[in-house]
Design an enzyme around this catalytic site. Structure first.
Site, PDB file in Angstrom:
ATOM      1  N   HIS A 102      -2.542  -2.930  -5.889  1.00 35.96           N
ATOM      2  CA  HIS A 102      -3.008  -2.548  -4.556  1.00 35.96           C
ATOM      3  C   HIS A 102      -4.522  -2.706  -4.493  1.00 35.96           C
ATOM      4  CE1 HIS A 102      -3.582   0.824  -1.353  1.00 35.96           C
ATOM      5  NE2 HIS A 102      -3.639  -0.380  -0.808  1.00 35.96           N
ATOM      6  N   SER A 105       0.815  -1.212   0.000  1.00 40.13           N
ATOM      7  CA  SER A 105       0.000   0.000   0.000  1.00 40.13           C
ATOM      8  C   SER A 105       0.851   1.264   0.000  1.00 40.13           C
ATOM      9  CB  SER A 105      -0.924   0.005   1.220  1.00 40.13           C
ATOM     10  OG  SER A 105      -0.188  -0.221   2.403  1.00 40.13           O
ATOM     11  N   GLU A 129      -5.460  -0.235  -7.458  1.00 39.49           N
ATOM     12  CA  GLU A 129      -4.415   0.684  -7.917  1.00 39.49           C
ATOM     13  C   GLU A 129      -3.329  -0.143  -8.605  1.00 39.49           C
ATOM     14  OE1 GLU A 129      -3.334   4.677  -5.564  1.00 39.49           O
ATOM     15  OE2 GLU A 129      -3.207   2.887  -4.317  1.00 39.49           O
ATOM     16  N   ASN A 143      -3.299   6.153  -0.505  1.00 37.90           N
ATOM     17  CA  ASN A 143      -2.790   6.419   0.839  1.00 37.90           C
ATOM     18  C   ASN A 143      -2.099   7.772   0.964  1.00 37.90           C
ATOM     19  OD1 ASN A 143      -3.628   4.184   2.414  1.00 37.90           O
ATOM     20  ND2 ASN A 143      -2.227   2.903   1.260  1.00 37.90           N
TER      21      ASN A 143
END
Length: 296
Positions: A139, A118, A151, A189
């Protein structure tokens, strides 16, 4: 591309294995612990039963999904003759680098190596292999069987062909792949973690309590889950690890973890996984909630 290996039978790993198996792929689920594999399969079965109860799948589809999964405790056996390996081990740089060094020597030259990291650099991971053009980030979001986004992170050397292959593969899983470049935190993130950290800072500074902060964000910003509850759900140790990666990568104080977060992780208050974080998830608390429901 039909044969997929998933490394790690935890929350993300069993979810990834579930989604591939449900879509007809042959999946080797790998973990160093047989008990972790058993627990992962039990979670997949429970999630399939929930889907069956909601008539989203049939009994035949459930049986087929479970039949598509084999388990292994030896990495070499699990990754032999795979088209794709998806690493979903703990979010720790040294562990991931060692896994990819091993995968590079154990896997066929054709095998694409993906990581569910992540926040950790895909370029750095790819650099420990002799096939950086075949290393990419996938991800997935938690819970994997439900969340649509994946992702797709290109490392500096990731090839166009590999990127296109993984984008297409993600669509076959019923996901919406979004291509991003390799910078700390990627997109999800980089935006999410500072918000969670700021919510923790707000609590730390005494501006409001846990439930009040989450209520403001749920009702005022239409978030389905408050930031402190979401941090508990992700795992406070995972949040801290991602913030460290971003702080080290950007050298910017806005990514510095809140002292409260650091202390909670050191104290073992990790959220749902440990039974306590910003909220209480213990069995006694669950029993209390059930009792209160009957009282009403």
């Amino acid at each position: 591309m039909q044969h997929i290996a998933v490394i790690g039978a935890g929350t993300m790993g069993n979810g990834i294995a579930h989604v591939f198996a449900q879509n007809g792929f042959q999946v080797n689920l790998i973990d160093i612990s047989q008990s972790s594999l058993d627990k992962g399969l039990a979670t997949i079965t429970k999630n399939l039963d929930r889907m069956l109860a909601k008539e989203r799948i049939t009994e035949t589809e459930k049986t087929s999904t479970l039949g598509n999964i084999k388990t292994f405790t030896k990495l070499q056996e699990g990754v032999s003759n795979m088209d794709l390996v998806v690493e979903a081990a703990t979010e720790h740089l040294d562990i991931k680098l060692k896994i990819f060094e091993d995968l590079d020597s154990l896997c066929d030259a054709k095998t694409i190596l993906a990581t569910n990291t992540s926040s950790i650099s895909i370029t750095q991971i790819g650099a420990v292999t002799q096939r950086p053009e075949k290393v990419i980030g996938m991800h997935f979001m938690n819970p994997v069987p439900i969340m649509k986004l994946v992702e797709i992170i290109r490392g500096y050397s990731t090839s166009d062909e590999v990127t296109a292959t993984i984008m297409d593969l993600s669509k076959k899983l019923g996901k919406t792949p979004t291509e991003v470049n390799d910078y700390p935190g990627f997109v999800a993130n980089r935006i999410l973690m500072p918000m969670l950290n700021e919510a923790i800072e707000t609590l730390y500074n005494g501006v409001a309590g846990v439930e009040e902060i989450d209520t403001v964000m749920k009702l005022g910003m239409a978030h389905p889950m408050g930031p402190l509850q979401l941090a508990d759900f992700i795992g406070l140790d995972v949040c801290l690890s991602i913030l460290h990666v971003m702080y080290d990568g950007f050298k910017n104080s806005k990514y510095a973890p809140c002292p409260l977060l650091v202390n909670m992780v050191m104290a073992g208050k990790l959220g749902v996984k440990s039974g306590e974080g910003f909220y209480d998830y213990s069995e006694s608390r669950k029993a209390e909630k059930v009792a209160n429901q009957f009282k009403r």
